[in-house]
Design a protein around this motif. Structure first.
Motif: not given
Length: 467
Positions: A445-457
């Motif tokens: 939500m904060a970044t606009g990233i659309t896939d959770a795989e890019d929101a976690i290392p």
């Protein structure tokens, strides 16, 4: 840096690591004031092979980077998301510390079986996946090397062409056999008969935790306000862009708290996280607004500017069923979870801000949610946020011993597994409430990233657990 500078034998190219010494200088680029480092000495160059370096291409996509998890932190987008994630973690701790709450580390392995069997990861030491039908693959690989050596000897002899041809054919067959065995090992399924749990490491069935809430509740009953931040696991067969098999969760439990108290706490946390990001992560948010989602800063500002709307589950159904300008794939009916398209409409279109939905039907909420006087709904809530849907969910916990015992029986859970949970009601029981916040969704939500795989290392999803 002057282009003539170099380290003997090394050329500075994309992907290099460099160590330099120089002077910082303020200067102007057009109308923008910048700081430059004027390099005087080039002390070190970490070489890179551009022919094999996966990130050498200037146009590298996020899906491509998921195949190179060990290298993707070097990519500017992933680095920016990582810094924002770090800022959110620090902001969480600061928020709870200001409230005097205690951070408690919760177990990852648990014997408490919540959720369906198909959605749990079971932990065991009884399965030996190293034995693949008693085939010694390394022995076959060693045989291939021996046959290669034999071919070299025949080539040096130059007097037995037929033997050399036969040896080459034999080598190719052996190489093909090794390839088949390697593929078989990658896809092999281990079948096990009756597993004797008494012989397992823990002597009983244990699982990776799907939530720390029940364990955390025990600490709330002793220490009042507590929270934890850690991974939870769910064997979800879907490949949704917003779901992972391993997720990080902020979980909170408050003693002497009812539903409204915990809804207030959850809303305050979300607003505080957004305030903190706007105050401390300005450069990374500007990058995200330019390169990922142009509305991300406006979305955070909107969340901090006004209170969240609050509606009952019944009112949410009424709003959705009054929509005339669009059609939903699934109808909003009583007793069913709101679908992703319903959530998007409520948060992104109707309220244009996070909305708290509460008083859900008993049958779609966990057994521990406190029943309301009407016998139909429970004191549970969800915070539905723009861009990501359900961002946080929680409930007031059922503190009445007779009621919670009956609920465990109704949903078919083994009573003996929850004797300890009953003790929390037998001995000094208090009203308490809790909630959980999905950390990857907060990053999205904060970044606009659309896939959770890019929101976690290092993402883990169905059929995908690289590294």
């Amino acid at each position: 840096m002057d282009s003539s500078m170099s380290v003997p034998g090394q050329v500075v190219t994309v992907g290099n690591s460099i160590l330099v010494e120089g002077v910082l200088r303020r200067t102007w680029t057009g109308t923008k004031r910048v700081v430059e480092l004027i390099v005087e000495k080039l002390l070190h160059v970490g070489a890179v092979d551009l022919k094999t370096y996966p990130l050498a291409k200037p146009q590298t996509s996020l899906p491509f980077l998921r195949d190179h998890l060990h290298l993707r932190p070097r990519f500017i987008t992933i680095g920016s998301v990582a810094r924002i994630r770090s800022s959110l973690t620090c902001a969480c701790h600061a928020f709870f510390n200001d409230l005097g709450m205690i951070h408690v580390h919760m177990p990852i392995i648990t014997s408490v079986a919540t959720g369906s069997q198909s959605q749990r990861f079971q932990v065991t030491t009884l399965l030996d996946t190293s034995d693949q039908g008693h085939v010694d693959l390394e022995a076959f690989k060693a045989a291939v090397q021996e046959k290669r050596s034999r071919i070299k000897e025949l080539r040096r002899g130059r007097n037995n062409k037929e033997a050399l041809t036969a040896a080459k054919e034999d080598l190719e067959k052996s190489k093909e056999l090794v390839r088949v065995l390697e593929e078989r090992q990658k896809t092999a399924t281990v079948y096990v008969g009756d597993v004797k749990l008494s012989e397992d490491f823990f002597g009983r069935a244990v699982y990776l935790s799907t939530s720390a809430g029940l364990h955390l509740e025990s600490y709330a009953c002793g220490l009042s306000g507590v929270y934890t931040i850690g991974p939870v696991f769910q064997a979800d067969e879907s490949r949704s862009a917003k779901k992972l098999a391993e997720m990080w969760m902020v979980e909170v439990e408050l003693a002497f708290a009812e539903l409204e108290d915990v809804m207030n706490c959850a809303e305050d946390l979300l607003r505080s996280l957004c305030y903190s990001l706007l105050a401390t992560a300005g450069n990374d948010l500007k990058f995200a607004a330019t390169n990922i989602d142009g509305d991300c800063i406006k979305r955070l500002q909107s969340i901090t500017s006004r209170p969240f709307d609050r509606i009952t589950y019944s009112n949410a159904l009424h709003i959705l069923n009054q929509v005339k300008d669009r059609s939903f794939l699934t109808q909003a009916v009583w007793g069913a979870d709101l679908s992703e398209e319903h959530e998007r409409y409520l948060a992104d279109d109707y309220f244009e801000n996070p909305v708290i939905v509460y008083e859900f039907p008993q049958e779609i909420k966990p057994f521990y949610a406190r029943g309301n006087a009407n016998g139909i709904t429970v004191s549970a809530f969800e915070i539905i946020a723009p861009k990501v849907g359900v961002l946080a969910r929680g409930s007031q916990k059922e503190e009445r011993l007779d009621v919670i015992r009956k609920r465990i029986e109704e949903v078919g859970l083994p009573q003996e597994q929850f004797d300890w949970y009953m003790d929390l009601r037998k001995h000094g029981s208090v009203k308490r409430s809790g909630f959980s916040l999905e950390f990857e969704k907060m990053v999205m939500m904060a970044t606009g990233i659309t896939d959770a795989e890019d929101a976690i290392p290092f993402p883990r999803a169905r059929g995908d657990a690289k590294l």
